[in-house]
Scaffold this motif. Structure first.
Motif, PDB file in Angstrom:
ATOM      1  N   UNK A  37     -17.487  34.854 -64.165  1.00 15.30           N
ATOM      2  CA  UNK A  37     -18.293  33.683 -63.799  1.00 15.30           C
ATOM      3  C   UNK A  37     -17.546  32.363 -63.939  1.00 15.30           C
ATOM      4  N   UNK A  38     -16.251  32.428 -64.229  1.00 15.86           N
ATOM      5  CA  UNK A  38     -15.461  31.206 -64.301  1.00 15.86           C
ATOM      6  C   UNK A  38     -15.497  30.528 -65.656  1.00 15.86           C
ATOM      7  N   UNK A  39     -15.188  29.246 -65.657  1.00 16.10           N
ATOM      8  CA  UNK A  39     -15.128  28.440 -66.883  1.00 16.10           C
ATOM      9  C   UNK A  39     -16.538  28.074 -67.325  1.00 16.10           C
ATOM     10  N   UNK A  40     -16.900  28.489 -68.538  1.00 17.62           N
ATOM     11  CA  UNK A  40     -18.261  28.229 -69.023  1.00 17.62           C
ATOM     12  C   UNK A  40     -18.510  26.750 -69.236  1.00 17.62           C
ATOM     13  N   UNK A  41     -17.457  25.987 -69.548  1.00 10.32           N
ATOM     14  CA  UNK A  41     -17.636  24.548 -69.728  1.00 10.32           C
ATOM     15  C   UNK A  41     -18.087  23.884 -68.435  1.00 10.32           C
ATOM     16  N   UNK A  42     -17.582  24.374 -67.312  1.00 10.82           N
ATOM     17  CA  UNK A  42     -18.013  23.836 -66.020  1.00 10.82           C
ATOM     18  C   UNK A  42     -19.480  24.164 -65.756  1.00 10.82           C
ATOM     19  N   UNK A  43     -19.900  25.326 -66.204  1.00  9.82           N
ATOM     20  CA  UNK A  43     -21.289  25.739 -66.023  1.00  9.82           C
ATOM     21  C   UNK A  43     -22.210  25.037 -67.016  1.00  9.82           C
ATOM     22  N   UNK A  44     -21.757  24.913 -68.262  1.00  9.73           N
ATOM     23  CA  UNK A  44     -22.612  24.418 -69.342  1.00  9.73           C
ATOM     24  C   UNK A  44     -22.815  22.908 -69.314  1.00  9.73           C
ATOM     25  N   UNK A  45     -21.801  22.152 -68.964  1.00 10.25           N
ATOM     26  CA  UNK A  45     -21.851  20.687 -69.118  1.00 10.25           C
ATOM     27  C   UNK A  45     -23.024  20.031 -68.397  1.00 10.25           C
ATOM     28  N   UNK A  46     -23.343  20.377 -67.138  1.00  7.63           N
ATOM     29  CA  UNK A  46     -24.536  19.777 -66.512  1.00  7.63           C
ATOM     30  C   UNK A  46     -25.820  20.092 -67.274  1.00  7.63           C
ATOM     31  N   UNK A  47     -25.905  21.292 -67.877  1.00  5.81           N
ATOM     32  CA  UNK A  47     -27.071  21.630 -68.676  1.00  5.81           C
ATOM     33  C   UNK A  47     -27.169  20.790 -69.936  1.00  5.81           C
ATOM     34  N   UNK A  48     -26.022  20.494 -70.558  1.00  2.00           N
ATOM     35  CA  UNK A  48     -26.019  19.661 -71.762  1.00  2.00           C
ATOM     36  C   UNK A  48     -26.408  18.221 -71.417  1.00  2.00           C
TER      37      UNK A  48
END
Length: 248
Positions: free
Chosen positions: A49-60
């Motif tokens: 699924x790639x880099x989790x930071x790229x996925x997580x940051x908009x949620x944060x």
């Protein structure tokens, strides 16, 4: 209109003066970014699924907007306790202007807070897919903030004391966040979870920011925009009606 501006400016000044509040409201997003971003990152990447930071940051970023905007409305309890709300309500201005001033002020503070979190995301390695899309992202941040600042105003209008604060926190704010898909993808969920996440207005805000900043999407962007606008109108109307019924 002057009442709206005065109350909007008051919310900004109260936020700027409260350096402790600024630092405290950054603590939780930073904890999520560091603990989850680096903790679950290898697992997320191994799952393809790639880099989790790229996925997580908009949620944060969305989490920061949610908490700050909701609590700006609940802060009305402090104004009620110390008498400022009574002084405001007896002023010779329509209550709708008072409500709009407070709500817009709370939404603006939430966007400022989200901007600080966005900078923190950049420091831990997050990179927008298109830097030119950042103004559009801020438009959606303001829309998300308006939705939940209106909800916060509605809640602050019906709560009488701080005893109901934990109830709101545990049974409304946290479920809104954790069911929004901010921490996990919305694909391949069970049917009950799919229905619940689609009823959560924050799901569309998180999806819009993730689409714009990370290029990852679940709903069409126009769907996110239309639903957020519709919910904003509903919550603004509800907040205005409840605020007009406050009895001191």
């Amino acid at each position: 209109m002057s009442a709206i501006y005065i109350l909007w400016l008051r919310e900004l000044k109260r936020y700027i003066r409260s350096k402790a509040q600024i630092m405290a409201s950054l603590g939780q997003p930073l904890l999520y970014l560091l603990a989850l971003g680096f903790g679950f990152g290898p697992v997320f990447q191994k799952a393809g699924n790639g880099d989790y930071r790229q996925f997580l940051s908009p949620g944060i970023i969305s989490m920061s907007i949610l908490f700050t905007s909701i609590f700006s409305g609940i802060a009305m309890l402090w104004d009620r306790q110390f008498g400022f709300l009574k002084e405001t309500l007896v002023a010779p201005v329509p209550r709708i202007q008072i409500m709009l001033g407070r709500t817009l002020g709370g939404a603006t503070v939430a966007v400022i807070q989200a901007t600080l979190v966005f900078v923190a995301c950049l420091l831990v390695g997050f990179r927008p897919v298109h830097w030119s899309s950042i103004p559009l992202a801020f438009l959606f941040m303001m829309l998300i903030a308006l939705v939940f600042a209106s909800l916060g105003t509605a809640l602050g209008s019906i709560l009488q004391d701080m005893q109901g604060f934990q109830l709101i926190m545990n049974f409304m704010v946290l479920p809104i966040y954790f069911l929004s898909g901010a921490l996990y993808p919305l694909t391949n969920l069970s049917k009950p979870m799919t229905v619940i996440t689609r009823l959560d207005p924050l799901s569309y805000g998180v999806d819009a920011l993730r689409n714009i900043l990370s290029g990852i999407t679940h709903f069409p962007l126009i769907t996110d925009f239309a639903l957020l606008c519709g919910v904003a109108v509903i919550f603004l109307s509800l907040g205005a009606w409840l605020f007009s019924r406050i009895q001191l």
